[in-house]
Design an enzyme around this catalytic site. Structure first.
Site, PDB file in Angstrom:
ATOM      1  N   GLY A  29      54.598   3.032  29.458  1.00  0.00           N
ATOM      2  CA  GLY A  29      53.858   1.765  29.589  1.00  0.00           C
ATOM      3  C   GLY A  29      52.956   1.559  28.391  1.00  0.00           C
ATOM      4  O   GLY A  29      52.283   2.482  27.953  1.00  0.00           O
ATOM      5  N   THR A  39      47.727   5.524  27.655  1.00  0.00           N
ATOM      6  CA  THR A  39      48.005   5.035  29.005  1.00  0.00           C
ATOM      7  C   THR A  39      46.732   4.452  29.601  1.00  0.00           C
ATOM      8  O   THR A  39      45.644   5.021  29.413  1.00  0.00           O
ATOM      9  CB  THR A  39      48.554   6.145  29.934  1.00  0.00           C
ATOM     10  OG1 THR A  39      48.465   5.686  31.301  1.00  0.00           O
ATOM     11  CG2 THR A  39      47.793   7.449  29.829  1.00  0.00           C
ATOM     12  N   ASP A  96      46.050   4.489  32.611  1.00  0.00           N
ATOM     13  CA  ASP A  96      45.720   5.187  33.868  1.00  0.00           C
ATOM     14  C   ASP A  96      44.697   6.320  33.710  1.00  0.00           C
ATOM     15  O   ASP A  96      44.134   6.775  34.696  1.00  0.00           O
ATOM     16  CB  ASP A  96      46.992   5.771  34.490  1.00  0.00           C
ATOM     17  CG  ASP A  96      47.898   4.686  35.050  1.00  0.00           C
ATOM     18  OD1 ASP A  96      47.427   3.542  35.170  1.00  0.00           O
ATOM     19  OD2 ASP A  96      49.064   4.971  35.362  1.00  0.00           O
ATOM     20  N   ASP A 144      45.115   9.452  33.265  1.00  0.00           N
ATOM     21  CA  ASP A 144      45.479  10.509  34.212  1.00  0.00           C
ATOM     22  C   ASP A 144      46.109  11.715  33.502  1.00  0.00           C
ATOM     23  O   ASP A 144      47.045  12.329  34.001  1.00  0.00           O
ATOM     24  CB  ASP A 144      46.445   9.962  35.271  1.00  0.00           C
ATOM     25  CG  ASP A 144      47.698   9.370  34.659  1.00  0.00           C
ATOM     26  OD1 ASP A 144      47.733   9.191  33.418  1.00  0.00           O
ATOM     27  OD2 ASP A 144      48.647   9.085  35.404  1.00  0.00           O
ATOM     28  N   GLN A 159      46.128  -6.188  33.224  1.00  0.00           N
ATOM     29  CA  GLN A 159      45.329  -5.006  32.855  1.00  0.00           C
ATOM     30  C   GLN A 159      45.937  -4.249  31.676  1.00  0.00           C
ATOM     31  O   GLN A 159      45.284  -3.436  31.044  1.00  0.00           O
ATOM     32  CB  GLN A 159      45.229  -4.044  34.041  1.00  0.00           C
ATOM     33  CG  GLN A 159      44.435  -4.607  35.190  1.00  0.00           C
ATOM     34  CD  GLN A 159      44.776  -3.923  36.510  1.00  0.00           C
ATOM     35  OE1 GLN A 159      44.083  -3.026  36.917  1.00  0.00           O
ATOM     36  NE2 GLN A 159      45.857  -4.347  37.136  1.00  0.00           N
TER      37      GLN A 159
HETATM   38  O1  F6P Z   1      51.233   2.478  32.309  1.00  0.00           O
HETATM   39  C1  F6P Z   1      50.800   2.879  33.540  1.00  0.00           C
HETATM   40  C2  F6P Z   1      51.133   1.823  34.542  1.00  0.00           C
HETATM   41  O2  F6P Z   1      50.504   0.636  34.165  1.00  0.00           O
HETATM   42  C3  F6P Z   1      50.771   2.197  35.964  1.00  0.00           C
HETATM   43  O3  F6P Z   1      49.443   1.979  36.280  1.00  0.00           O
HETATM   44  C4  F6P Z   1      51.728   1.317  36.717  1.00  0.00           C
HETATM   45  O4  F6P Z   1      51.995   1.844  37.971  1.00  0.00           O
HETATM   46  C5  F6P Z   1      52.953   1.341  35.863  1.00  0.00           C
HETATM   47  O5  F6P Z   1      52.515   1.591  34.557  1.00  0.00           O
HETATM   48  C6  F6P Z   1      53.768   0.072  35.895  1.00  0.00           C
HETATM   49  O6  F6P Z   1      54.858   0.239  35.056  1.00  0.00           O
HETATM   50  P1  F6P Z   1      55.938  -0.884  34.722  1.00  0.00           P
HETATM   51  O7  F6P Z   1      55.274  -1.892  33.854  1.00  0.00           O
HETATM   52  O8  F6P Z   1      57.029  -0.155  34.047  1.00  0.00           O
HETATM   53  O9  F6P Z   1      56.333  -1.478  36.036  1.00  0.00           O
END
Ligand code: F6P
Length: 327
Positions: free
Chosen positions: A15, A130, A132, A134, A259
């Site tokens: 992401g 990221t 997150d 995390d 976000q």
């Molecule tokens: O990059 C992390 C994140 O934004 C998470 O918080 C979220 O669950 C996920 O990616 C969503 O991913 P995608 O855009 O591939 O659906």
């Protein structure tokens, strides 16, 4: 004695997160400063497998420090998790003579890199990109600060209308496995409740507290829930609340991918610039196959194979603060 690195590649994977461009810029310009050739790899490991690689110059990264997204684009690449995929990736690197790699992404991207370095001995440096936050070994990840500030701005706006109508709002923020965005944005916006995946919440506690607030005629309430929470995010949670408190007027807002976008904050630009610079230094100095994080404002290097998702580390004291302040 390690082999001297002369040509390095940089890619963004998983992401996207605001500040990735600032990190790319730092890698490219630091590499050029140290007389390395720098190559941009498009669409993460997917572009590497497909040999979608271009030489970068200092001007290639002009005017991007303030831009969200990633000029190199990104992808979640399943093929890189297969030996055949990694072989193609290696061939592409060989093709360009690239002998060092900077990977900007999340823990999934680093897991792929570990297999790759074991099989092909290409030095890799990981940078945490990221929203997150995390990942173990770093107090910051590129994009988290921007994402939280975006969530705060949105929740503040929702609070205005929630207040005007005396409504309960259940607001979902991102975080499939992690509640950091929920916790930080929830505290910063004075949320009455914050629900995160790392911690089980007794639904009765939430219901009782809402019931008690209704009794006191405090009808405007904000609940911030991470998308990966046990009750199924904002829609799942609001359904349960509606069943238990049918008289309550509830609205749901899912903040979603806003976000992930937008111009990075000063903090994200700063950490991305520092991390990008140090990633190149690592490659030059032979500090290979590490993740370059920042802890207590100092660079912190963790072997890539020890880097994983931060789990179950929600600060209980912070949760207590939420409870006390949201009375
Ligand atoms: O990059 C992390 C994140 O934004 C998470 O918080 C979220 O669950 C996920 O990616 C969503 O991913 P995608 O855009 O591939 O659906």
């Amino acid at each position: 004695m390690h082999k001297k690195v002369t040509k390095i590649g940089v890619l963004t994977s998983g992401g996207d997160s605001p500040g990735m461009n600032a990190a790319i810029r730092a890698v490219v310009r630091t590499g050029i400063y140290y007389d390395l050739e720098v190559y941009g790899i498009m669409r993460g490991f997917q572009g590497l497998i497909e040999n979608d690689i271009m030489k970068m110059e200092s001007r290639s990264v002009a005017n991007i420090i303030q831009r969200g997204g990633t000029i190199l684009k990104t992808a979640r690449c399943k093929d890189f998790f297969t030996p055949e995929g990694r072989k193609k990736a290696y061939d592409a690197l060989q093709n360009h003579g690239i002998d060092g790699l900077v990977i900007i992404g999340g823990d999934g991207s680093f897991r792929g890199a570990v297999d790759f370095t074991r099989e092909y001995h290409i030095p890799c440096i990981g940078l945490a990109g990221t929203i997150d936050k995390d990942i173990v070994g770093t107090d910051f990840t590129i994009g988290f600060d921007t994402a939280v500030n975006t969530a705060v701005e949105a929740i503040d706006k929702i609070r205005d209308t929630a207040d005007a109508h005396d409504r309960l709002f259940v607001i979902e923020v991102m975080g499939r496995d992690a509640g950091y965005i929920a916790l930080h944005s929830g505290i910063a916006t004075g949320a009455e409740h914050i629900l995160v995946p790392e911690r089980k919440t007794k639904i009765e506690t939430v219901i009782d507290s809402l019931f008690e607030k209704e009794r006191r005629k405090k009808l405007m309430n904000i609940i911030v829930v991470a998308e990966g929470d046990e009750y199924g995010g904002a829609y799942g949670l609001s359904k349960i609340i509606k069943e238990k408190l049918p008289q309550t007027e509830i609205r749901v807002a899912v903040l979603g991918h806003i976000q992930r976008g937008g111009s990075p904050t000063c903090i994200d630009r700063l950490i991305a610039s520092r991390m990008g610079y140090h990633a190149v230094e690592c490659l030059i100095e032979g500090r290979h196959n590490v993740f370059a994080g920042i802890q207590n404002n100092k660079m912190n290097y963790v072997p890539l194979e020890n880097v994983g998702k931060k789990k179950g580390t929600i600060n209980e004291e912070w949760m207590k603060i939420v409870k006390i302040l949201a009375s």
